[in-house]
Design a protein around this motif. Structure first.
Motif, PDB file in Angstrom:
ATOM      1  N   GLY A 171     -39.247  17.921 100.981  1.00 10.39           N
ATOM      2  CA  GLY A 171     -38.106  17.846 100.088  1.00 10.39           C
ATOM      3  C   GLY A 171     -38.394  16.945  98.912  1.00 10.39           C
ATOM      4  O   GLY A 171     -39.553  16.629  98.603  1.00 10.39           O
ATOM      5  N   GLU A 172     -37.335  16.491  98.242  1.00 12.53           N
ATOM      6  CA  GLU A 172     -37.518  15.616  97.082  1.00 12.53           C
ATOM      7  C   GLU A 172     -37.993  14.223  97.491  1.00 12.53           C
ATOM      8  O   GLU A 172     -38.607  13.509  96.689  1.00 12.53           O
ATOM      9  CB  GLU A 172     -36.202  15.492  96.299  1.00 12.53           C
ATOM     10  N   PHE A 180     -34.216  16.325 101.688  1.00  8.87           N
ATOM     11  CA  PHE A 180     -33.748  17.025 100.506  1.00  8.87           C
ATOM     12  C   PHE A 180     -32.505  16.305  99.996  1.00  8.87           C
ATOM     13  O   PHE A 180     -31.643  15.897 100.782  1.00  8.87           O
ATOM     14  CB  PHE A 180     -33.398  18.479 100.841  1.00  8.87           C
ATOM     15  N   GLY A 200     -29.280  22.438  95.676  1.00  9.79           N
ATOM     16  CA  GLY A 200     -29.814  23.779  95.860  1.00  9.79           C
ATOM     17  C   GLY A 200     -29.294  24.715  94.782  1.00  9.79           C
ATOM     18  O   GLY A 200     -28.705  24.281  93.791  1.00  9.79           O
ATOM     19  N   TYR A 238     -32.018  26.543  97.492  1.00 11.00           N
ATOM     20  CA  TYR A 238     -33.435  26.637  97.823  1.00 11.00           C
ATOM     21  C   TYR A 238     -33.641  27.975  98.545  1.00 11.00           C
ATOM     22  O   TYR A 238     -32.710  28.546  99.110  1.00 11.00           O
ATOM     23  CB  TYR A 238     -33.863  25.510  98.752  1.00 11.00           C
ATOM     24  N   ARG A 239     -34.889  28.413  98.551  1.00  9.40           N
ATOM     25  CA  ARG A 239     -35.196  29.669  99.242  1.00  9.40           C
ATOM     26  C   ARG A 239     -36.466  29.528 100.075  1.00  9.40           C
ATOM     27  O   ARG A 239     -37.472  29.009  99.598  1.00  9.40           O
ATOM     28  CB  ARG A 239     -35.378  30.810  98.241  1.00  9.40           C
ATOM     29  N   TRP A 299     -31.467  31.399 102.340  1.00  7.99           N
ATOM     30  CA  TRP A 299     -30.934  30.619 101.228  1.00  7.99           C
ATOM     31  C   TRP A 299     -30.309  29.340 101.759  1.00  7.99           C
ATOM     32  O   TRP A 299     -29.516  29.366 102.708  1.00  7.99           O
ATOM     33  CB  TRP A 299     -29.900  31.439 100.455  1.00  7.99           C
ATOM     34  N   SER A 320     -28.325  25.790 100.651  1.00  9.98           N
ATOM     35  CA  SER A 320     -27.581  25.122  99.584  1.00  9.98           C
ATOM     36  C   SER A 320     -26.321  24.495 100.163  1.00  9.98           C
ATOM     37  O   SER A 320     -25.888  24.828 101.262  1.00  9.98           O
ATOM     38  CB  SER A 320     -27.203  26.104  98.471  1.00  9.98           C
ATOM     39  N   ILE A 341     -40.727  25.981 100.870  1.00 15.62           N
ATOM     40  CA  ILE A 341     -39.338  26.169 100.437  1.00 15.62           C
ATOM     41  C   ILE A 341     -39.268  25.819  98.948  1.00 15.62           C
ATOM     42  O   ILE A 341     -39.712  24.741  98.526  1.00 15.62           O
ATOM     43  CB  ILE A 341     -38.385  25.295 101.258  1.00 15.62           C
ATOM     44  N   GLU A 342     -38.697  26.713  98.173  1.00 18.33           N
ATOM     45  CA  GLU A 342     -38.697  26.568  96.721  1.00 18.33           C
ATOM     46  C   GLU A 342     -37.287  26.357  96.197  1.00 18.33           C
ATOM     47  O   GLU A 342     -36.310  26.947  96.679  1.00 18.33           O
ATOM     48  CB  GLU A 342     -39.300  27.813  96.070  1.00 18.33           C
ATOM     49  N   ARG A 343     -37.177  25.497  95.178  1.00 16.44           N
ATOM     50  CA  ARG A 343     -35.916  25.327  94.455  1.00 16.44           C
ATOM     51  C   ARG A 343     -35.781  26.492  93.483  1.00 16.44           C
ATOM     52  O   ARG A 343     -36.665  26.749  92.674  1.00 16.44           O
ATOM     53  CB  ARG A 343     -35.927  23.989  93.699  1.00 16.44           C
TER      54      ARG A 343
END
Length: 444
Positions: free
Chosen positions: A326-327, A332, A336, A338-339, A395, A397, A441-443
């Motif tokens: 995560g960040e 995280f 979001g 995120y996917r 997904w 968020s 996992i992508e933003r």
């Protein structure tokens, strides 16, 4: 029983004697390194403290050597164990072998994933009884096993030797949706543990207790469940603190300045373990477990981290636990969406799932309330929509991503940091050896 007790006492004396002979112990005591000793001792004892407190939480007014069944999947109201799954029912029994072996009966789960993990008080997995490990012993009618304590002998069937007289038998029974709950509960009823009905021990301090209380409890646990001889070098480093196997901890011998040094050491230990629990080394956006997960040997830091953020973690052969990046390490913090896009189904023999957790300041993870009452997405989740190429988008968020994405939405907490755990039960070899990797996992 007397023979077992005598052998346990000889084990205490052997370890204690070895500590007294080690130069490291004498050097540390001479230096008076209370801060360093407290730091290492707090980390060493943390798994024992977490196990004892989990036993207390699960067994108020109950006895050991009996299964207690949780008849519904874990939800946000249950906070007895950190980072629980939302895929299986749990049946829990705390065993006490101090008066002799105990008999465990495990049913045949059929096509259902069913496993009984046996942990010693140091959180090592001494055995995991499932069709993966005991396919011959668990026949159509189930199997019977004999749990044998240190220094004991048994003529019972299928003996399993445990490293400590006390420990945890934790059963996981897969539930394939709401309509399958009753059948899973029926499988729970076929689990049994037969042994003396002994009152569960209690009165142990928690991890945030004052130093005197924490180490008094640690000393009790070291006495009831002696450490392995391989730990004698580490135990020698606690000599300056006065924490020795088989001996009570005497806080009265410590001055105010001593306690200040000990408190400073504990503060360093707590900061170290909490920080490590939130950070990780990532490969393609995922943190993979170390090979010694569940059988830690002398990796005391890793053992303490897992006790804090994932108590009762199994070995990688039985289950892979993966954390995405995560960040902030494993955490995280954004809203979001995120996917996670899975091009193909993950290679497992049992099941896989992705679970959402809210994170506490100390790094513990709990399920979080959300509008869907959905805490995980996996291979049994009803109503998921796949893409035209067969891939699956999950997904993630805080708010509903809307449209077609809602069907595959894994809700995050309304506020605060969160973390995710991907579980692969009975992972295939290509998953364990790294030939298969999850995409990051992508933003979006």
């Amino acid at each position: 029983m007397k023979v077992a007790a005598q052998m346990d006492r000889r084990a205490f004396l052997a370890v204690t004697g070895a500590i007294a002979m080690l130069p490291a112990a004498r050097a540390l005591a001479a230096q008076g390194d209370l801060k360093g000793a407290a730091r290492e001792a707090w980390i060493y004892a943390l798994p024992l403290i977490e196990m004892a407190n989990t036993r207390q939480a699960q067994s108020p007014g109950l006895v050991v050597n009996r299964f207690h069944h949780v008849r519904k999947l874990t939800d946000p109201s249950r906070r007895q164990v950190t980072a629980p799954n939302n895929d299986t029912l749990f049946s829990s029994a705390w065993f006490d072998l101090s008066q002799g072996p105990v008999t465990l009966t495990v049913p045949n789960g059929g096509h259902r994933y069913l496993a009984v993990q046996l942990l010693d008080m140091y959180t090592n997995t001494n055995a995991c009884i499932s069709k993966r490990t005991f396919s011959r012993e668990i026949g159509p009618e189930g199997g019977t096993f004999t749990l044998v304590g240190p220094g004991q002998r048994s003529k019972g069937p299928n003996p399993i030797h445990l490293a400590t007289p006390h420990g945890w038998a934790l059963a996981r029974i897969l539930v394939d949706g709401p309509d399958d709950l009753n059948a899973a509960c029926a499988a729970q009823d076929l689990l049994s543990l037969s042994g003396p009905a002994i009152p569960a021990a209690g009165g142990y301090a928690r991890r945030n207790a004052a130093p005197a209380d924490y180490f008094t409890s640690a000393a009790r646990l070291l006495q009831s469940d002696p450490p392995p001889r391989q730990d004698r070098t580490a135990l020698a480093r606690f000599a300056a603190l006065g924490l020795r196997p088989g001996k009570p901890f005497d806080p009265g011998r410590l001055s105010a300045s001593d306690l200040a040094e000990i408190e400073a050491g504990i503060a360093e230990a707590r900061s170290k373990i909490v920080s490590a629990g939130k950070s990780a080394h990532f490969i393609d956006g995922w943190s993979y477990p170390k090979a010694n997960l569940g059988n830690f040997e002398q990796d005391y830091d890793y053992r303490a981290i897992v006790a804090l953020v994932g108590l009762a973690a199994n070995t990688p052969e039985e289950a892979l636990y993966l954390s995405p990046q995560g960040e902030s390490g494993r955490l995280f913090t954004d809203d979001g969406p995120y996917r996670l896009q899975l091009p193909t189904p993950p290679p497992v023999e049992a099941f896989w799932s992705l679970t959402m957790y809210e994170a506490t300041d100390e790094g513990q993870l709990y399920l979080t309330a959300n509008p869907l009452d959905r805490y995980s997405i996996g291979d049994r989740t009803k109503g998921l929509r796949t893409n035209s190429d067969g891939s699956l988008d999950i997904w993630i968020s805080r708010s509903d991503p809307g449209g077609d994405r809602t069907a595959n939405w894994l809700p995050a907490p309304a506020s605060g940091p969160f973390s995710l755990s991907f579980r692969a039960y009975w992972p295939r070899e290509e998953f364990r050896d790294g030939r298969y990797r999850l995409p990051p996992i992508e933003r979006v």
